[in-house]
Design an enzyme around this catalytic site. Structure first.
Site, PDB file in Angstrom:
ATOM      1  N   ASP A   1       0.856  -1.189   0.000  1.00 53.13           N
ATOM      2  CA  ASP A   1       0.000   0.000   0.000  1.00 53.13           C
ATOM      3  C   ASP A   1       0.891   1.238   0.000  1.00 53.13           C
ATOM      4  O   ASP A   1       1.774   1.368   0.854  1.00 53.13           O
ATOM      5  CB  ASP A   1      -0.882  -0.022   1.253  1.00 53.13           C
ATOM      6  CG  ASP A   1      -2.028   0.978   1.172  1.00 53.13           C
ATOM      7  OD1 ASP A   1      -2.444   1.324   0.052  1.00 53.13           O
ATOM      8  OD2 ASP A   1      -2.504   1.411   2.241  1.00 53.13           O
TER       9      ASP A   1
ATOM     10  N   HIS B   1      -3.796  13.873   0.847  1.00 54.83           N
ATOM     11  CA  HIS B   1      -4.041  12.938   1.948  1.00 54.83           C
ATOM     12  C   HIS B   1      -2.902  12.990   2.966  1.00 54.83           C
ATOM     13  O   HIS B   1      -3.139  13.097   4.172  1.00 54.83           O
ATOM     14  CB  HIS B   1      -4.209  11.511   1.402  1.00 54.83           C
ATOM     15  CG  HIS B   1      -4.318  10.464   2.464  1.00 54.83           C
ATOM     16  ND1 HIS B   1      -5.389  10.386   3.329  1.00 54.83           N
ATOM     17  CD2 HIS B   1      -3.476   9.452   2.823  1.00 54.83           C
ATOM     18  CE1 HIS B   1      -5.218   9.368   4.170  1.00 54.83           C
ATOM     19  NE2 HIS B   1      -4.060   8.790   3.886  1.00 54.83           N
TER      20      HIS B   1
ATOM     21  N   GLU C   1     -10.820   3.812   3.246  1.00 52.80           N
ATOM     22  CA  GLU C   1      -9.861   4.566   2.431  1.00 52.80           C
ATOM     23  C   GLU C   1     -10.139   4.227   0.972  1.00 52.80           C
ATOM     24  O   GLU C   1     -10.003   3.080   0.556  1.00 52.80           O
ATOM     25  CB  GLU C   1      -8.406   4.225   2.806  1.00 52.80           C
ATOM     26  CG  GLU C   1      -8.010   4.730   4.185  1.00 52.80           C
ATOM     27  CD  GLU C   1      -6.497   4.687   4.446  1.00 52.80           C
ATOM     28  OE1 GLU C   1      -5.808   3.858   3.825  1.00 52.80           O
ATOM     29  OE2 GLU C   1      -6.019   5.494   5.261  1.00 52.80           O
TER      30      GLU C   1
ATOM     31  N   GLU D   1      -9.177   3.898  -2.618  1.00 47.93           N
ATOM     32  CA  GLU D   1      -7.893   3.756  -3.304  1.00 47.93           C
ATOM     33  C   GLU D   1      -8.091   3.089  -4.660  1.00 47.93           C
ATOM     34  O   GLU D   1      -9.160   2.559  -4.958  1.00 47.93           O
ATOM     35  CB  GLU D   1      -6.931   2.898  -2.458  1.00 47.93           C
ATOM     36  CG  GLU D   1      -6.779   3.374  -1.025  1.00 47.93           C
ATOM     37  CD  GLU D   1      -5.557   2.797  -0.318  1.00 47.93           C
ATOM     38  OE1 GLU D   1      -4.757   2.094  -0.981  1.00 47.93           O
ATOM     39  OE2 GLU D   1      -5.409   3.060   0.890  1.00 47.93           O
TER      40      GLU D   1
ATOM     41  N   ASP E   1      -9.184   0.273   1.608  1.00 46.48           N
ATOM     42  CA  ASP E   1      -8.218  -0.130   2.633  1.00 46.48           C
ATOM     43  C   ASP E   1      -8.784   0.240   4.006  1.00 46.48           C
ATOM     44  O   ASP E   1      -8.399   1.236   4.615  1.00 46.48           O
ATOM     45  CB  ASP E   1      -6.892   0.591   2.370  1.00 46.48           C
ATOM     46  CG  ASP E   1      -5.817   0.192   3.366  1.00 46.48           C
ATOM     47  OD1 ASP E   1      -5.773  -0.985   3.753  1.00 46.48           O
ATOM     48  OD2 ASP E   1      -5.023   1.077   3.751  1.00 46.48           O
TER      49      ASP E   1
ATOM     50  N   ARG F   1      -8.498   3.533  13.071  1.00 47.90           N
ATOM     51  CA  ARG F   1      -7.561   4.625  13.380  1.00 47.90           C
ATOM     52  C   ARG F   1      -7.036   4.575  14.804  1.00 47.90           C
ATOM     53  O   ARG F   1      -5.908   4.985  15.071  1.00 47.90           O
ATOM     54  CB  ARG F   1      -8.244   5.977  13.145  1.00 47.90           C
ATOM     55  CG  ARG F   1      -8.721   6.199  11.730  1.00 47.90           C
ATOM     56  CD  ARG F   1      -7.599   6.121  10.729  1.00 47.90           C
ATOM     57  NE  ARG F   1      -8.103   6.351   9.372  1.00 47.90           N
ATOM     58  CZ  ARG F   1      -7.354   6.213   8.282  1.00 47.90           C
ATOM     59  NH1 ARG F   1      -6.081   5.829   8.375  1.00 47.90           N
ATOM     60  NH2 ARG F   1      -7.879   6.431   7.096  1.00 47.90           N
TER      61      ARG F   1
ATOM     62  N   GLN G   1      -4.477   1.758  14.990  1.00 46.00           N
ATOM     63  CA  GLN G   1      -3.305   2.206  14.231  1.00 46.00           C
ATOM     64  C   GLN G   1      -2.485   3.254  14.983  1.00 46.00           C
ATOM     65  O   GLN G   1      -1.249   3.193  15.014  1.00 46.00           O
ATOM     66  CB  GLN G   1      -3.805   2.780  12.896  1.00 46.00           C
ATOM     67  CG  GLN G   1      -2.722   3.239  11.932  1.00 46.00           C
ATOM     68  CD  GLN G   1      -3.308   3.890  10.669  1.00 46.00           C
ATOM     69  OE1 GLN G   1      -4.519   3.851  10.424  1.00 46.00           O
ATOM     70  NE2 GLN G   1      -2.444   4.489   9.869  1.00 46.00           N
TER      71      GLN G   1
ATOM     72  N   LYS H   1      -4.872  -2.220  10.045  1.00 46.55           N
ATOM     73  CA  LYS H   1      -5.183  -2.383   8.618  1.00 46.55           C
ATOM     74  C   LYS H   1      -5.428  -3.843   8.224  1.00 46.55           C
ATOM     75  O   LYS H   1      -6.102  -4.106   7.230  1.00 46.55           O
ATOM     76  CB  LYS H   1      -3.986  -1.903   7.777  1.00 46.55           C
ATOM     77  CG  LYS H   1      -3.569  -0.465   8.009  1.00 46.55           C
ATOM     78  CD  LYS H   1      -4.386   0.480   7.170  1.00 46.55           C
ATOM     79  CE  LYS H   1      -3.755   1.862   7.122  1.00 46.55           C
ATOM     80  NZ  LYS H   1      -4.487   2.730   6.174  1.00 46.55           N
TER      81      LYS H   1
ATOM     82  N   THR I   1      -9.103  -5.845   3.516  1.00 46.08           N
ATOM     83  CA  THR I   1      -8.928  -4.905   2.407  1.00 46.08           C
ATOM     84  C   THR I   1      -9.831  -5.406   1.299  1.00 46.08           C
ATOM     85  O   THR I   1      -9.712  -6.564   0.891  1.00 46.08           O
ATOM     86  CB  THR I   1      -7.468  -4.903   1.911  1.00 46.08           C
ATOM     87  OG1 THR I   1      -6.598  -4.593   3.006  1.00 46.08           O
ATOM     88  CG2 THR I   1      -7.268  -3.890   0.789  1.00 46.08           C
TER      89      THR I   1
ATOM     90  N   GLU J   1     -10.255  12.287   7.310  1.00 47.78           N
ATOM     91  CA  GLU J   1     -10.106  13.631   6.744  1.00 47.78           C
ATOM     92  C   GLU J   1     -11.434  14.365   6.645  1.00 47.78           C
ATOM     93  O   GLU J   1     -11.513  15.555   6.942  1.00 47.78           O
ATOM     94  CB  GLU J   1      -9.468  13.536   5.354  1.00 47.78           C
ATOM     95  CG  GLU J   1      -8.040  13.033   5.376  1.00 47.78           C
ATOM     96  CD  GLU J   1      -7.604  12.555   3.995  1.00 47.78           C
ATOM     97  OE1 GLU J   1      -7.121  13.379   3.216  1.00 47.78           O
ATOM     98  OE2 GLU J   1      -7.793  11.351   3.697  1.00 47.78           O
TER      99      GLU J   1
END
Lengths: 376, 376
Positions: A99, A106, A167, A169, A201, A205, A208, A221, A225, A326
């Site tokens: 990844d 970002h 996420e 992607e 993904d 948080r 992490q 993570k 996925t 975000e």
């Protein structure tokens, strides 16, 4: 928009399907139909339960097959099934999953949220496409439910994540491997990469944030996925290549700063049916070929089925952010009527579209996932 | 010590061998001989070019096979070859590769070297076994040469690594997988883990130092990871289990602090034939079963062939450090007559031994690698 929209003759993505309880095999989507490639051609690689054997054949075989499928699609009655009548599977066996972190916006947003008052971009960011390895064994196909992960949320607590995120992607799928100790030059991208998938993904948080120093994301993570059922071959994206927004300072020569090209792919993030963000892939800082050249610059080999993802796609505007971290600015600014992170029962859909080679637009495979409550 | 030493009836490790140009298949080492398990039993899983099919059968089959092999080894003339007359291969197909950081002394040393004047251990370190995913596709068998990797050594330079290092580790091999969304309890370790391998996690410290924020090691590690040809089954290590040195503060309940056990395995690091370090595995802070419980605590699934490594094994004494980074204290204190990092042509050998179940010692598979100059 009808279900067949974006799956015309200029697209023809590959996937793995089965009907009732028969064997999963290779199919190509055309409109609302799935063409059965093994039934149509009799070739053994299309009877496989993954695209790997076909992808390993390389660009001449990919081109010949695309021509053959195009003819087949225009023939009277190719062997096919309604897309609603088949079961779709993981399209390829994932070898290694990497990844990246290729969006300037970002990376800047995350730096500002996690390290307020400091320079948001770390010193290496503009010099190389930062990336890390993820868990290949937990890459799942679109439609797979995601169980809310539990983990250490701080030194003395263990429990279900309270900051579960998506996420948006794009993923790149390697067809042709390379030898250990060799490098893949920037300009050889299309000799190795077969196509692209949509990719979510999923990220916890809080897990992490506690675990990630100094060796990077791990359990935050690795629980899941999601990728699209359909792999869009590079040949269908020929009209989507575009200039990068610009790279300053100039990357080193092996990253081919004069030839690097981006992709003009529009992304939509839907939460429970509502579009909450529209990240433009064209805003990405590092190009797909630069990521691949970097990944192999130390002599690391590639294998058929390697998957490398772009990292979260976020554009410069607030409504173009590709993660809830975000969109809610670290949970401090609820959006879309009070939302911050994912709730149990939420359904996330990622949609992708790009200019097709016939003047219209193609619709890449979507990525769907629903959040289930944490296990007992 | 003769070549057969440590490979008696109390050991019987598994590997993959071939003779001349015939097919790689499963063998068991006994002294200086390799027993041909397919020739001896006719069972199809032993004709496979990896241990994966056998490992997937699970503990009852592992125990039955060990009893059968023990009888075979004591029989008059089992089908076998001299170990010097066979070619040895990668013993299993690696699914996902995870590397932990489970040595208190290693983590403390690295923290002190990289962040002088600060608290060397980061806040999470004593609460969970820190780990990250590595590249499964570049795990290579003992004896494979390692080409010095090139990479970005700082913002404006690209070139061969000048701080190439070894890391003496132990690897744990998963035989039986688990379902996505489930966890593997600490006490179920032996239901999933088949055995152990020696492991050298080659590291380019200059590439790693520049790239690793904020997502962890990537190209500084992904160029090669070497493992031993022989997989020692857990059954051969029953006499090696020992108390952990102690965990403070007490880990959370799912890490079973009252039942966690370490392994009394001695390690030797040889550079060009000279022993430069003797790291004791018994000094490791986190136990193998704690690492596995942590790895799956978020619901991540396991697959047959998953490999997780301990991280560098370093004991409390200077002559017990398991990396050149530590032995040379970041390159500032040359050791063994002026050495710091690896030079082209250097040969690294990792040796492992443990108490056997018959009162003597067993010798685990060694890990050998020679450094070749950077490619053109």
């Amino acid at each position: 928009m009808s279900a067949s929209s974006g799956f015309g003759l200029d697209h023809l993505p590959y996937g793995i399907f089965s009907v009732d309880n028969d064997s999963p095999r290779v199919g190509v989507r055309l409109g609302d139909r799935v063409i059965d490639l093994h039934a149509a051609t009799g070739r053994p690689c299309f009877a496989e339960p993954s695209l790997n054997a076909f992808m390993a054949l390389g660009p001449p075989a990919w081109a010949a097959t695309r021509a053959e499928v195009t003819a087949l699609a225009q023939s009277a009655d190719p062997p096919s099934y309604a897309v609603g009548a088949v079961r779709l599977h993981l399209p390829f066996e994932v070898a290694d999953y990497v990844d990246f972190y290729a969006s300037l916006h970002h990376a800047t947003n995350v730096g500002a949220i996690f390290r307020p008052g400091q320079e948001p971009l770390l010193p290496n960011w503009r010099h190389l496409p930062v990336g890390y390895h993820g868990r290949a064994g937990t890459v799942v196909p679109s439609g797979t439910s995601v169980v809310r992960p539990s983990g250490q949320l701080g030194d003395a607590t263990f429990g279900p994540s309270r900051r579960l995120d998506l996420e948006a992607e794009l993923g790149f799928v390697v067809g042709v491997g390379s030898a250990l100790g060799s490098t893949v030059a920037h300009d050889d991208f299309a000799r190795h990469v077969f196509g692209v998938v949509g990719l979510n993904d999923w990220s916890a948080r809080d897990i992490q944030a506690w675990e990630y120093v100094p060796l990077g994301p791990f359990l935050g993570k690795s629980f899941a996925t999601s990728i699209s059922h359909w792999v869009t071959p590079l040949a269908a994206l020929e009209a989507a290549w575009t200039d990068l927004p610009g790279q300053e300072p100039r990357p080193l020569d092996h990253l081919a700063p004069d030839r690097a090209r981006g992709l003009d792919i529009d992304v939509e993030v839907l939460l429970d049916g509502e579009v909450v963000s529209r990240p433009p892939y064209s805003s990405m800082y590092w190009s797909p070929a630069q990521m691949l050249a970097h990944l192999t610059s130390n002599g690391a080999s590639l294998r058929t089925g390697d998957l490398f993802a772009s990292g979260t796609i976020s554009g410069p505007e607030p409504e173009q952010r590709g993660s809830l971290l975000e969109l809610s600015w670290g949970g401090t600014e609820p959006f879309a009527g009070g939302r911050t992170f994912l709730e149990d029962g939420d359904e996330v859909v990622l949609r992708y579209s790009a200019p097709g080679t016939s003047g219209g637009r193609i619709t890449l495979g979507e990525v769907v996932g629903r959040i289930e409550p944490a296990g007992g």
